[in-house]
Write a protein that holds these residues in place. Structure first.
Motif, PDB file in Angstrom:
ATOM      1  N   ARG A 133      -4.981 -11.272 -13.588  1.00  0.00           N
ATOM      2  CA  ARG A 133      -4.131 -10.132 -13.225  1.00  0.00           C
ATOM      3  C   ARG A 133      -4.641  -8.805 -13.818  1.00  0.00           C
ATOM      4  NH1 ARG A 133       1.361 -11.498 -12.260  1.00  0.00           N
ATOM      5  NH2 ARG A 133       1.468 -13.568 -11.341  1.00  0.00           N
ATOM      6  N   LEU A 134      -5.404  -8.869 -14.895  1.00  0.00           N
ATOM      7  CA  LEU A 134      -5.806  -7.646 -15.603  1.00  0.00           C
ATOM      8  C   LEU A 134      -6.721  -6.776 -14.751  1.00  0.00           C
ATOM      9  CD1 LEU A 134      -6.553  -8.764 -19.281  1.00  0.00           C
ATOM     10  CD2 LEU A 134      -4.883  -7.068 -18.530  1.00  0.00           C
ATOM     11  N   VAL A 135      -6.412  -5.481 -14.730  1.00  0.00           N
ATOM     12  CA  VAL A 135      -7.269  -4.489 -14.079  1.00  0.00           C
ATOM     13  C   VAL A 135      -7.612  -3.427 -15.127  1.00  0.00           C
ATOM     14  CG1 VAL A 135      -7.491  -2.806 -12.212  1.00  0.00           C
ATOM     15  CG2 VAL A 135      -6.123  -4.892 -11.856  1.00  0.00           C
ATOM     16  N   PRO A 136      -8.782  -3.551 -15.778  1.00  0.00           N
ATOM     17  CA  PRO A 136      -9.156  -2.568 -16.802  1.00  0.00           C
ATOM     18  C   PRO A 136      -9.537  -1.241 -16.148  1.00  0.00           C
ATOM     19  CG  PRO A 136     -10.422  -4.630 -16.999  1.00  0.00           C
ATOM     20  CD  PRO A 136      -9.759  -4.635 -15.666  1.00  0.00           C
ATOM     21  N   LEU A 137      -8.983  -0.152 -16.662  1.00  0.00           N
ATOM     22  CA  LEU A 137      -9.244   1.165 -16.099  1.00  0.00           C
ATOM     23  C   LEU A 137      -9.931   2.048 -17.133  1.00  0.00           C
ATOM     24  CD1 LEU A 137      -5.791   1.893 -14.381  1.00  0.00           C
ATOM     25  CD2 LEU A 137      -7.851   0.923 -13.337  1.00  0.00           C
ATOM     26  N   PRO A 138     -10.947   2.805 -16.716  1.00  0.00           N
ATOM     27  CA  PRO A 138     -11.538   3.785 -17.632  1.00  0.00           C
ATOM     28  C   PRO A 138     -10.559   4.932 -17.873  1.00  0.00           C
ATOM     29  CG  PRO A 138     -12.518   3.975 -15.444  1.00  0.00           C
ATOM     30  CD  PRO A 138     -11.600   2.792 -15.399  1.00  0.00           C
ATOM     31  N   TYR A 139     -10.665   5.549 -19.020  1.00  0.00           N
ATOM     32  CA  TYR A 139      -9.847   6.727 -19.289  1.00  0.00           C
ATOM     33  C   TYR A 139     -10.219   7.855 -18.322  1.00  0.00           C
ATOM     34  CZ  TYR A 139      -8.205   4.919 -23.825  1.00  0.00           C
ATOM     35  OH  TYR A 139      -7.598   4.188 -24.822  1.00  0.00           O
ATOM     36  N   ASP A 140      -9.216   8.700 -18.032  1.00  0.00           N
ATOM     37  CA  ASP A 140      -9.418   9.989 -17.359  1.00  0.00           C
ATOM     38  C   ASP A 140      -9.847   9.872 -15.898  1.00  0.00           C
ATOM     39  OD1 ASP A 140      -8.844  11.219 -19.830  1.00  0.00           O
ATOM     40  OD2 ASP A 140     -10.949  11.119 -20.426  1.00  0.00           O
ATOM     41  N   GLN A 141      -9.638   8.713 -15.271  1.00  0.00           N
ATOM     42  CA  GLN A 141      -9.955   8.562 -13.854  1.00  0.00           C
ATOM     43  C   GLN A 141      -8.709   8.121 -13.088  1.00  0.00           C
ATOM     44  OE1 GLN A 141     -13.428   6.217 -12.923  1.00  0.00           O
ATOM     45  NE2 GLN A 141     -14.640   7.111 -14.584  1.00  0.00           N
ATOM     46  N   TRP A 142      -8.493   8.715 -11.927  1.00  0.00           N
ATOM     47  CA  TRP A 142      -7.325   8.371 -11.122  1.00  0.00           C
ATOM     48  C   TRP A 142      -7.528   7.019 -10.441  1.00  0.00           C
ATOM     49  CZ3 TRP A 142      -2.840  10.646 -11.617  1.00  0.00           C
ATOM     50  CH2 TRP A 142      -2.780  11.962 -12.090  1.00  0.00           C
ATOM     51  N   HIS A 143      -6.416   6.283 -10.334  1.00  0.00           N
ATOM     52  CA  HIS A 143      -6.425   4.968  -9.711  1.00  0.00           C
ATOM     53  C   HIS A 143      -5.142   4.816  -8.900  1.00  0.00           C
ATOM     54  CE1 HIS A 143      -6.948   0.574  -9.354  1.00  0.00           C
ATOM     55  NE2 HIS A 143      -5.656   0.490  -9.607  1.00  0.00           N
ATOM     56  N   THR A 144      -5.264   4.356  -7.648  1.00  0.00           N
ATOM     57  CA  THR A 144      -4.073   4.126  -6.824  1.00  0.00           C
ATOM     58  C   THR A 144      -3.417   2.819  -7.260  1.00  0.00           C
ATOM     59  OG1 THR A 144      -5.031   5.307  -4.942  1.00  0.00           O
ATOM     60  CG2 THR A 144      -3.168   3.839  -4.484  1.00  0.00           C
ATOM     61  N   ALA A 145      -2.249   2.948  -7.886  1.00  0.00           N
ATOM     62  CA  ALA A 145      -1.546   1.778  -8.427  1.00  0.00           C
ATOM     63  C   ALA A 145      -0.561   1.187  -7.436  1.00  0.00           C
ATOM     64  CB  ALA A 145      -0.813   2.167  -9.708  1.00  0.00           C
ATOM     65  N   LEU A 146      -0.074   2.013  -6.518  1.00  0.00           N
ATOM     66  CA  LEU A 146       0.932   1.563  -5.548  1.00  0.00           C
ATOM     67  C   LEU A 146       0.756   2.371  -4.267  1.00  0.00           C
ATOM     68  CD1 LEU A 146       4.739   1.105  -6.385  1.00  0.00           C
ATOM     69  CD2 LEU A 146       3.950   1.943  -4.184  1.00  0.00           C
ATOM     70  N   ASP A 147       0.617   1.675  -3.159  1.00  0.00           N
ATOM     71  CA  ASP A 147       0.487   2.341  -1.862  1.00  0.00           C
ATOM     72  C   ASP A 147       1.463   1.683  -0.893  1.00  0.00           C
ATOM     73  OD1 ASP A 147      -0.213   3.616   0.486  1.00  0.00           O
ATOM     74  OD2 ASP A 147      -2.362   3.546   0.073  1.00  0.00           O
ATOM     75  N   ALA A 148       2.518   2.427  -0.537  1.00  0.00           N
ATOM     76  CA  ALA A 148       3.571   1.876   0.323  1.00  0.00           C
ATOM     77  C   ALA A 148       3.449   2.354   1.765  1.00  0.00           C
ATOM     78  CB  ALA A 148       4.940   2.262  -0.231  1.00  0.00           C
ATOM     79  N   GLY A 149       2.346   3.005   2.113  1.00  0.00           N
ATOM     80  CA  GLY A 149       2.206   3.537   3.466  1.00  0.00           C
ATOM     81  C   GLY A 149       2.825   4.900   3.585  1.00  0.00           C
ATOM     82  N   HIS A 150       4.134   4.996   3.395  1.00  0.00           N
ATOM     83  CA  HIS A 150       4.828   6.284   3.484  1.00  0.00           C
ATOM     84  C   HIS A 150       4.749   7.063   2.172  1.00  0.00           C
ATOM     85  CE1 HIS A 150       7.718   3.460   1.738  1.00  0.00           C
ATOM     86  NE2 HIS A 150       8.264   4.503   1.144  1.00  0.00           N
ATOM     87  N   GLY A 151       4.205   6.443   1.149  1.00  0.00           N
ATOM     88  CA  GLY A 151       4.087   7.108  -0.145  1.00  0.00           C
ATOM     89  C   GLY A 151       3.209   6.302  -1.079  1.00  0.00           C
ATOM     90  N   GLN A 152       2.788   6.933  -2.162  1.00  0.00           N
ATOM     91  CA  GLN A 152       1.922   6.219  -3.101  1.00  0.00           C
ATOM     92  C   GLN A 152       2.107   6.769  -4.517  1.00  0.00           C
ATOM     93  OE1 GLN A 152      -2.333   8.614  -2.951  1.00  0.00           O
ATOM     94  NE2 GLN A 152      -2.154   6.748  -1.753  1.00  0.00           N
ATOM     95  N   ILE A 153       1.674   5.981  -5.476  1.00  0.00           N
ATOM     96  CA  ILE A 153       1.641   6.422  -6.872  1.00  0.00           C
ATOM     97  C   ILE A 153       0.230   6.193  -7.404  1.00  0.00           C
ATOM     98  CG2 ILE A 153       2.558   6.154  -9.204  1.00  0.00           C
ATOM     99  CD1 ILE A 153       5.128   5.059  -8.019  1.00  0.00           C
ATOM    100  N   ARG A 154      -0.402   7.273  -7.827  1.00  0.00           N
ATOM    101  CA  ARG A 154      -1.689   7.175  -8.506  1.00  0.00           C
ATOM    102  C   ARG A 154      -1.460   7.382  -9.995  1.00  0.00           C
ATOM    103  NH1 ARG A 154      -6.029  10.904  -7.135  1.00  0.00           N
ATOM    104  NH2 ARG A 154      -4.403  12.492  -7.266  1.00  0.00           N
ATOM    105  N   ILE A 155      -2.241   6.700 -10.807  1.00  0.00           N
ATOM    106  CA  ILE A 155      -2.087   6.854 -12.252  1.00  0.00           C
ATOM    107  C   ILE A 155      -3.420   7.238 -12.897  1.00  0.00           C
ATOM    108  CG2 ILE A 155      -0.215   5.164 -12.314  1.00  0.00           C
ATOM    109  CD1 ILE A 155      -2.240   3.272 -13.757  1.00  0.00           C
ATOM    110  N   ARG A 156      -3.319   7.894 -14.027  1.00  0.00           N
ATOM    111  CA  ARG A 156      -4.497   8.219 -14.832  1.00  0.00           C
ATOM    112  C   ARG A 156      -4.143   7.977 -16.291  1.00  0.00           C
ATOM    113  NH1 ARG A 156      -7.369  14.061 -14.376  1.00  0.00           N
ATOM    114  NH2 ARG A 156      -5.286  14.758 -15.004  1.00  0.00           N
ATOM    115  N   LEU A 157      -4.965   7.212 -16.989  1.00  0.00           N
ATOM    116  CA  LEU A 157      -4.744   6.912 -18.397  1.00  0.00           C
ATOM    117  C   LEU A 157      -5.488   7.930 -19.252  1.00  0.00           C
ATOM    118  CD1 LEU A 157      -5.175   3.011 -18.392  1.00  0.00           C
ATOM    119  CD2 LEU A 157      -3.098   4.359 -18.011  1.00  0.00           C
TER     120      LEU A 157
END
Length: 476
Positions: A133-157
């Motif tokens: 399940r783990l998805v390691p993310l680099p610091y300071d880069q945007w990543h699409t965490a949730l995409d619902a079609g009509h909306g999305q949430i991108r995160i950056r650590l």
């Protein structure tokens, strides 16, 4: 952004509302799609809005709509309920920084053993699920965490400076009402940490969810904390006793080892007192979990700050010095407790748990609290209802309950506030004040009632001075 609002996004808090443990905050894009930021263990008397507590960790909120879990850092009060989250049916990925991805399985293996099973086959199967399940993310880069079609949430650590791998989370929410930027602080670090750079605030956000562990106080000067540690040890060791330091296995333990190595290095030709050269003082790390984390810290050197790396190039071993003794085997632990009780051998012992709620430190306390030769040194926050808080409050001459039994406290009790890995009130206010596009809404969590109110007052005064306004909320 109130929970009762029909405007999206909505934030729901499932922990770290009443106290400083059990962090779990849900960012909802709509009724069917959300992210969960952290899923931590409750300790002491803290409990969640749904009634979960240290004695009942069952997930007390719906999980079907949660599409991903984002981890700010791997302290147990932020990740310890993940086994219960999986048991409740959560099927999504676990997003975290690259260092946290290396450290998280160690923490969760321990949590699984405590709450579910110690059978090797069960543990191996569970850890395989976690690692998939783990998805390691680099610091300071945007990543699409949730995409619902009509909306999305991108995160950056972004680096939070709290422990190795810690992050605060920027969430860019795009939905029917438009865009909304939410920042979850996680636990923010303080300046002058020995191994990590201090956190840099984001450029801006609409809503800030911020911790308040030390929202009602300021730390002692962190620049002088190593000298204070040396003075406390020198005084405590005069009577040939043991200095017990309850410490979290990850973060606090490694910082202490780093600074103890420097004290021993600088004083290798000096004496603690007439009968004890510094170079003969044993530092005992009695925690298998802390030992594993310390090895992992050594492997994650690229994430250390520059001063720490310079020591390595000079041939020093900040986390593996000559006077460091590690105790892993349980029988060896019991022998060490007895040896230190029976002998007049001065020593420093670092052991978990950090709030004395369990672990090997409890055996040391039971064996040593009655003897004034020994000292207990607290270097971190002690949550309400924990034995650590009771020892801290009662002090020498008081009593504490350990495993249902009352123990007299005759040992000395010291506190070094400058060792907190959390930002103090000054640091929290500075973090908020430095956000150039200021948040319209600030939600204060992860603190005692008094700490949250004091931080709210401090932030309100800051905004008034600058003739600005923000809605500052304390969720209940």
């Amino acid at each position: 952004m109130h929970q009762s609002s029909t405007r999206w996004p909505v934030i729901r808090h499932h922990g770290a509302v009443d106290g400083v443990t059990g962090s779990a905050h849900e960012l909802c894009l709509d009724h069917q799609h959300s992210l969960l930021v952290d899923c931590g263990l409750f300790q002491g008397r803290d409990q969640g809005p749904g009634g979960a507590n240290a004695d009942d960790l069952t997930i007390d909120f719906p999980v079907a709509q949660i599409k991903a879990l984002v981890i700010t850092h791997v302290h147990i009060d932020h990740v310890g309920r993940i086994p219960w989250l999986l048991a409740a049916g959560f099927k999504g990925p676990i997003l975290c920084s690259q260092p946290s991805a290396k450290l998280l399985p160690i923490v969760l293996e321990d949590a699984f053993k405590l709450g579910f099973s110690r059978r090797p086959d069960d543990i191996d199967r569970y850890l395989r699920v976690i690692k998939r399940r783990l998805v390691p993310l680099p610091y300071d880069q945007w990543h699409t965490a949730l995409d619902a079609g009509h909306g999305q949430i991108r995160i950056r650590l972004r680096r939070a400076g709290h422990i190795l791998g810690s992050a605060y989370v920027e969430c860019d929410v795009k939905g029917p009402p438009g865009r909304h930027r939410v920042v979850f602080s996680g636990d923010l670090g303080a300046p002058h940490a020995p191994m990590l750079p201090a956190p840099k605030p984001p450029h801006g956000c609409d809503t800030l969810v911020i911790e308040s562990t030390y929202g009602d106080r300021n730390h002692e000067d962190r620049k002088e904390r190593q000298q204070r540690l040396q003075r406390v040890l020198a005084r405590a060791l005069q009577d040939r006793g043991t200095v017990l330091i309850p410490a979290f296995s990850i973060g606090r333990t490694q910082e202490l080892l780093y600074e103890l190595e420097d004290i021993l290095h600088r004083n290798q030709k000096s004496r603690v007192h007439n009968a004890l050269p510094w170079k003969e003082l044993p530092v005992i790390l009695d925690s298998p979990l802390a030992s594993r984390f310390t090895r992992a810290y050594r492997e994650l050197r690229p994430y250390w700050e520059q001063e720490a790396l310079k020591r390595i190039t000079k041939g020093r071993k900040p986390l593996g010095f000559k006077q460091l003794l590690t105790v892993d085997d349980h029988d060896a632990h019991l022998r060490m407790v007895r040896h230190l009780v029976d002998s007049a051998r001065p020593a420093v012992v670092i052991s978990g748990s950090g709030m004395c709620t369990g672990g090997r430190i409890v055996n040391y306390l039971k064996a040593m609290l009655h003897d004034p030769r020994h000292n207990v040194l607290f270097v971190g926050y002690q949550g309400k209802g924990t034995p650590g808080r009771q020892i801290q409050r009662e002090g020498q001459g008081g009593t504490v309950t350990l495993d249902g039994e009352t123990h007299a406290i005759q040992a000395g009790v010291d506190n070094l506030g400058g060792y907190s890995a959390h930002a103090d009130q000054r640091g929290l206010v500075r973090f908020v004040r430095s956000i150039r596009k200021r948040p319209r809404i600030i939600r204060i969590v992860h603190g005692s009632t008094h700490a949250k109110r004091q931080l709210r007052n401090a932030l309100t005064q800051q905004y008034r001075r600058r003739d600005l306004t923000s809605e500052i909320e304390i969720p209940i």
